[in-house]
Design a protein around this motif. Structure first.
Motif, PDB file in Angstrom:
ATOM      1  N   MET A  83      37.965 -57.094  10.500  1.00 14.21           N
ATOM      2  CA  MET A  83      38.588 -55.756   9.749  1.00 14.21           C
ATOM      3  C   MET A  83      38.365 -56.050   8.429  1.00 14.21           C
ATOM      4  SD  MET A  83      40.080 -52.963  10.511  1.00 14.21           S
ATOM      5  CE  MET A  83      41.080 -51.476   9.958  1.00 14.21           C
ATOM      6  N   THR A  84      38.575 -57.370   7.844  1.00 15.99           N
ATOM      7  CA  THR A  84      38.565 -57.826   6.397  1.00 15.99           C
ATOM      8  C   THR A  84      36.986 -57.595   6.197  1.00 15.99           C
ATOM      9  OG1 THR A  84      40.255 -59.431   6.650  1.00 15.99           O
ATOM     10  CG2 THR A  84      39.193 -59.372   4.808  1.00 15.99           C
ATOM     11  N   PHE A  85      35.895 -58.045   6.830  1.00 17.21           N
ATOM     12  CA  PHE A  85      34.550 -58.171   6.605  1.00 17.21           C
ATOM     13  C   PHE A  85      34.491 -56.708   6.042  1.00 17.21           C
ATOM     14  CE2 PHE A  85      30.261 -57.566   8.123  1.00 17.21           C
ATOM     15  CZ  PHE A  85      29.549 -58.162   7.293  1.00 17.21           C
ATOM     16  N   GLN A  86      34.391 -55.590   7.158  1.00 17.15           N
ATOM     17  CA  GLN A  86      34.240 -54.366   6.914  1.00 17.15           C
ATOM     18  C   GLN A  86      34.897 -53.752   5.625  1.00 17.15           C
ATOM     19  OE1 GLN A  86      35.623 -52.376  10.612  1.00 17.15           O
ATOM     20  NE2 GLN A  86      33.616 -52.773  11.293  1.00 17.15           N
ATOM     21  N   GLY A  87      36.252 -54.181   5.269  1.00 18.52           N
ATOM     22  CA  GLY A  87      36.720 -53.758   4.091  1.00 18.52           C
ATOM     23  C   GLY A  87      35.842 -54.388   2.885  1.00 18.52           C
ATOM     24  N   ASN A  88      35.383 -55.509   2.934  1.00 17.94           N
ATOM     25  CA  ASN A  88      34.841 -56.104   1.975  1.00 17.94           C
ATOM     26  C   ASN A  88      33.583 -55.528   1.733  1.00 17.94           C
ATOM     27  OD1 ASN A  88      36.840 -57.904   1.355  1.00 17.94           O
ATOM     28  ND2 ASN A  88      36.040 -59.618   2.584  1.00 17.94           N
ATOM     29  N   ALA A  89      32.983 -55.266   2.819  1.00 15.00           N
ATOM     30  CA  ALA A  89      31.283 -54.623   2.780  1.00 15.00           C
ATOM     31  C   ALA A  89      31.609 -53.309   2.240  1.00 15.00           C
ATOM     32  CB  ALA A  89      30.859 -54.591   4.361  1.00 15.00           C
ATOM     33  N   LEU A  90      32.536 -52.607   2.417  1.00 14.96           N
ATOM     34  CA  LEU A  90      32.979 -51.070   1.785  1.00 14.96           C
ATOM     35  C   LEU A  90      33.141 -51.235   0.392  1.00 14.96           C
ATOM     36  CD1 LEU A  90      33.109 -48.085   2.299  1.00 14.96           C
ATOM     37  CD2 LEU A  90      35.472 -48.533   2.850  1.00 14.96           C
ATOM     38  N   ASP A  91      33.896 -52.234  -0.094  1.00 15.43           N
ATOM     39  CA  ASP A  91      34.234 -52.447  -1.337  1.00 15.43           C
ATOM     40  C   ASP A  91      33.137 -52.832  -2.240  1.00 15.43           C
ATOM     41  OD1 ASP A  91      36.945 -52.097  -1.140  1.00 15.43           O
ATOM     42  OD2 ASP A  91      37.432 -53.941  -0.797  1.00 15.43           O
ATOM     43  N   ASP A  92      32.324 -53.719  -1.525  1.00 14.46           N
ATOM     44  CA  ASP A  92      30.901 -53.878  -2.129  1.00 14.46           C
ATOM     45  C   ASP A  92      30.161 -52.846  -2.558  1.00 14.46           C
ATOM     46  OD1 ASP A  92      28.966 -55.899  -3.243  1.00 14.46           O
ATOM     47  OD2 ASP A  92      27.967 -55.816  -1.258  1.00 14.46           O
ATOM     48  N   ALA A  93      29.999 -52.109  -1.468  1.00 11.27           N
ATOM     49  CA  ALA A  93      29.291 -50.637  -1.433  1.00 11.27           C
ATOM     50  C   ALA A  93      29.705 -49.788  -2.588  1.00 11.27           C
ATOM     51  CB  ALA A  93      28.934 -50.038  -0.228  1.00 11.27           C
ATOM     52  N   ILE A  94      30.913 -49.702  -2.545  1.00  9.86           N
ATOM     53  CA  ILE A  94      31.529 -48.644  -3.541  1.00  9.86           C
ATOM     54  C   ILE A  94      31.110 -49.429  -4.990  1.00  9.86           C
ATOM     55  CG2 ILE A  94      33.779 -47.913  -4.530  1.00  9.86           C
ATOM     56  CD1 ILE A  94      34.476 -47.709  -1.530  1.00  9.86           C
ATOM     57  N   GLY A  95      31.330 -50.498  -5.364  1.00 13.78           N
ATOM     58  CA  GLY A  95      31.176 -51.569  -6.398  1.00 13.78           C
ATOM     59  C   GLY A  95      29.601 -51.039  -6.630  1.00 13.78           C
ATOM     60  N   ARG A  96      28.614 -51.156  -6.057  1.00 15.26           N
ATOM     61  CA  ARG A  96      27.430 -50.974  -6.254  1.00 15.26           C
ATOM     62  C   ARG A  96      26.927 -49.705  -6.689  1.00 15.26           C
ATOM     63  NH1 ARG A  96      25.978 -54.419  -1.557  1.00 15.26           N
ATOM     64  NH2 ARG A  96      25.451 -52.552  -0.575  1.00 15.26           N
ATOM     65  N   THR A  97      27.661 -48.735  -5.947  1.00 10.16           N
ATOM     66  CA  THR A  97      27.632 -47.201  -6.183  1.00 10.16           C
ATOM     67  C   THR A  97      28.130 -46.929  -7.469  1.00 10.16           C
ATOM     68  OG1 THR A  97      27.607 -46.770  -3.863  1.00 10.16           O
ATOM     69  CG2 THR A  97      27.891 -44.958  -5.157  1.00 10.16           C
ATOM     70  N   ARG A  98      29.229 -47.572  -7.815  1.00 12.40           N
ATOM     71  CA  ARG A  98      29.883 -47.127  -8.933  1.00 12.40           C
ATOM     72  C   ARG A  98      29.268 -47.551 -10.302  1.00 12.40           C
ATOM     73  NH1 ARG A  98      35.176 -49.443  -8.097  1.00 12.40           N
ATOM     74  NH2 ARG A  98      35.705 -47.202  -7.596  1.00 12.40           N
ATOM     75  N   ASP A  99      28.151 -48.343 -10.248  1.00  9.04           N
ATOM     76  CA  ASP A  99      27.520 -48.852 -11.361  1.00  9.04           C
ATOM     77  C   ASP A  99      26.428 -47.685 -11.500  1.00  9.04           C
ATOM     78  OD1 ASP A  99      28.817 -51.101 -11.541  1.00  9.04           O
ATOM     79  OD2 ASP A  99      27.013 -52.240 -10.481  1.00  9.04           O
ATOM     80  N   LYS A 100      26.082 -46.952 -10.539  1.00  7.04           N
ATOM     81  CA  LYS A 100      25.074 -45.552 -10.720  1.00  7.04           C
ATOM     82  C   LYS A 100      25.636 -44.219 -10.817  1.00  7.04           C
ATOM     83  CE  LYS A 100      21.750 -48.706  -8.991  1.00  7.04           C
ATOM     84  NZ  LYS A 100      21.798 -49.765  -9.635  1.00  7.04           N
ATOM     85  N   TRP A 101      27.084 -44.088 -11.456  1.00 12.39           N
ATOM     86  CA  TRP A 101      27.650 -42.793 -11.455  1.00 12.39           C
ATOM     87  C   TRP A 101      26.826 -42.080 -12.495  1.00 12.39           C
ATOM     88  CZ3 TRP A 101      29.068 -41.236 -16.032  1.00 12.39           C
ATOM     89  CH2 TRP A 101      29.093 -41.891 -17.314  1.00 12.39           C
ATOM     90  N   GLY A 102      26.074 -42.612 -13.451  1.00 18.12           N
ATOM     91  CA  GLY A 102      25.410 -41.720 -14.291  1.00 18.12           C
ATOM     92  C   GLY A 102      24.396 -40.812 -13.475  1.00 18.12           C
ATOM     93  N   TRP A 103      23.754 -41.684 -12.378  1.00 20.08           N
ATOM     94  CA  TRP A 103      22.675 -40.884 -11.713  1.00 20.08           C
ATOM     95  C   TRP A 103      23.315 -39.798 -10.994  1.00 20.08           C
ATOM     96  CZ3 TRP A 103      17.763 -41.647 -12.687  1.00 20.08           C
ATOM     97  CH2 TRP A 103      17.231 -42.792 -13.311  1.00 20.08           C
ATOM     98  N   PHE A 104      24.608 -39.868 -10.529  1.00 22.62           N
ATOM     99  CA  PHE A 104      25.087 -38.799  -9.621  1.00 22.62           C
ATOM    100  C   PHE A 104      25.331 -37.864 -10.673  1.00 22.62           C
ATOM    101  CE2 PHE A 104      26.249 -42.030  -6.668  1.00 22.62           C
ATOM    102  CZ  PHE A 104      26.126 -41.624  -5.486  1.00 22.62           C
ATOM    103  N   VAL A 105      25.863 -38.123 -11.969  1.00 22.59           N
ATOM    104  CA  VAL A 105      26.249 -36.910 -12.953  1.00 22.59           C
ATOM    105  C   VAL A 105      24.826 -36.365 -13.236  1.00 22.59           C
ATOM    106  CG1 VAL A 105      26.868 -36.336 -15.297  1.00 22.59           C
ATOM    107  CG2 VAL A 105      28.000 -37.844 -13.636  1.00 22.59           C
ATOM    108  N   ALA A 106      23.811 -37.011 -13.508  1.00 18.22           N
ATOM    109  CA  ALA A 106      22.353 -36.465 -13.863  1.00 18.22           C
ATOM    110  C   ALA A 106      22.034 -35.592 -12.990  1.00 18.22           C
ATOM    111  CB  ALA A 106      21.411 -37.637 -14.299  1.00 18.22           C
ATOM    112  N   LEU A 107      21.895 -36.178 -11.492  1.00 22.20           N
ATOM    113  CA  LEU A 107      21.402 -35.086 -10.627  1.00 22.20           C
ATOM    114  C   LEU A 107      22.494 -34.044 -10.383  1.00 22.20           C
ATOM    115  CD1 LEU A 107      19.773 -34.791  -8.054  1.00 22.20           C
ATOM    116  CD2 LEU A 107      21.376 -35.974  -6.801  1.00 22.20           C
ATOM    117  N   GLY A 108      23.485 -34.127 -10.574  1.00 21.14           N
ATOM    118  CA  GLY A 108      24.422 -32.920 -10.581  1.00 21.14           C
ATOM    119  C   GLY A 108      23.936 -31.811 -11.754  1.00 21.14           C
TER     120      GLY A 108
END
Length: 184
Positions: free
Chosen positions: A1-26
């Motif tokens: 369960m912790t492994f999945q939580g860490n993987a999800l947190d890691d994926a959100i962290g990597r996505t968080r760095d790309k927030w500007g691309w989401f806004v630009a696409l929007g």
């Protein structure tokens, strides 16, 4: 369960760095939605071309699949299905106005059928909380389908374009909202 939580947190962290691309696409989708609203006829033709292209691709794939089938009955079925898809896709490119009329009529029929099904589901869920919202959505869907059907075929020049424009605008706002949420 912790492994999945860490993987999800890691994926959100990597996505968080790309927030500007989401806004630009929007923002880009909002601009395209505004352009589509500005000329619903061209947006309708563009949407017919996209549907036609998808039908052509599906037809070619089914025709190719037919040659991998071992029995004649299945070969004929897949070949005929692929040919029908490809021919329909060709006609969408050849006469986009006729194709938009057909697609608009199919949209109206689908909306009415979907609304009736939702009303039936709502009726069978009456004792449950929230069934009224489902019934309200059903009524709105049926009315929208009937309005489109009553204006057919004249409205087929702009209905598909309007649906495309509305979809682009909602997608644009969604991406901007997601991007700004990721920034926080």
């Amino acid at each position: 369960m912790t492994f999945q939580g860490n993987a999800l947190d890691d994926a959100i962290g990597r996505t968080r760095d790309k927030w500007g691309w989401f806004v630009a696409l929007g923002v880009l989708l909002l601009i395209f939605g505004g352009i589509a609203f500005g000329n619903l006829f061209i947006a309708t033709v563009a949407s017919v071309y996209v549907v036609g292209l998808m039908m052509l691709i599906a037809g070619v794939i089914e025709i190719l699949h037919a040659f991998g089938v071992k029995t004649w009955g299945r070969f004929i079925y897949w070949l005929a299905s692929g040919l029908l898809y490809a021919i329909a896709g060709f006609f969408a490119f050849d006469n986009p106005l006729l194709a938009s009329a057909v697609l608009t009529l199919l949209l109206a029929i689908a909306l009415v059928a979907s609304g009736v099904l939702r009303a039936w589901v709502a009726y069978h869920h009456r004792p449950e909380q929230g069934w009224g919202w489902l019934l309200a959505a059903a009524i709105i869907t049926i009315l929208l389908g009937l309005i489109i059907a009553m204006g057919w075929p004249v409205n087929s020049l702009w209905v598909l374009g309007m649906f495309l424009a509305v979809d682009l605008i909602f997608q644009g706002w969604s991406f901007i909202t997601i991007g700004l949420a990721l920034k926080r």
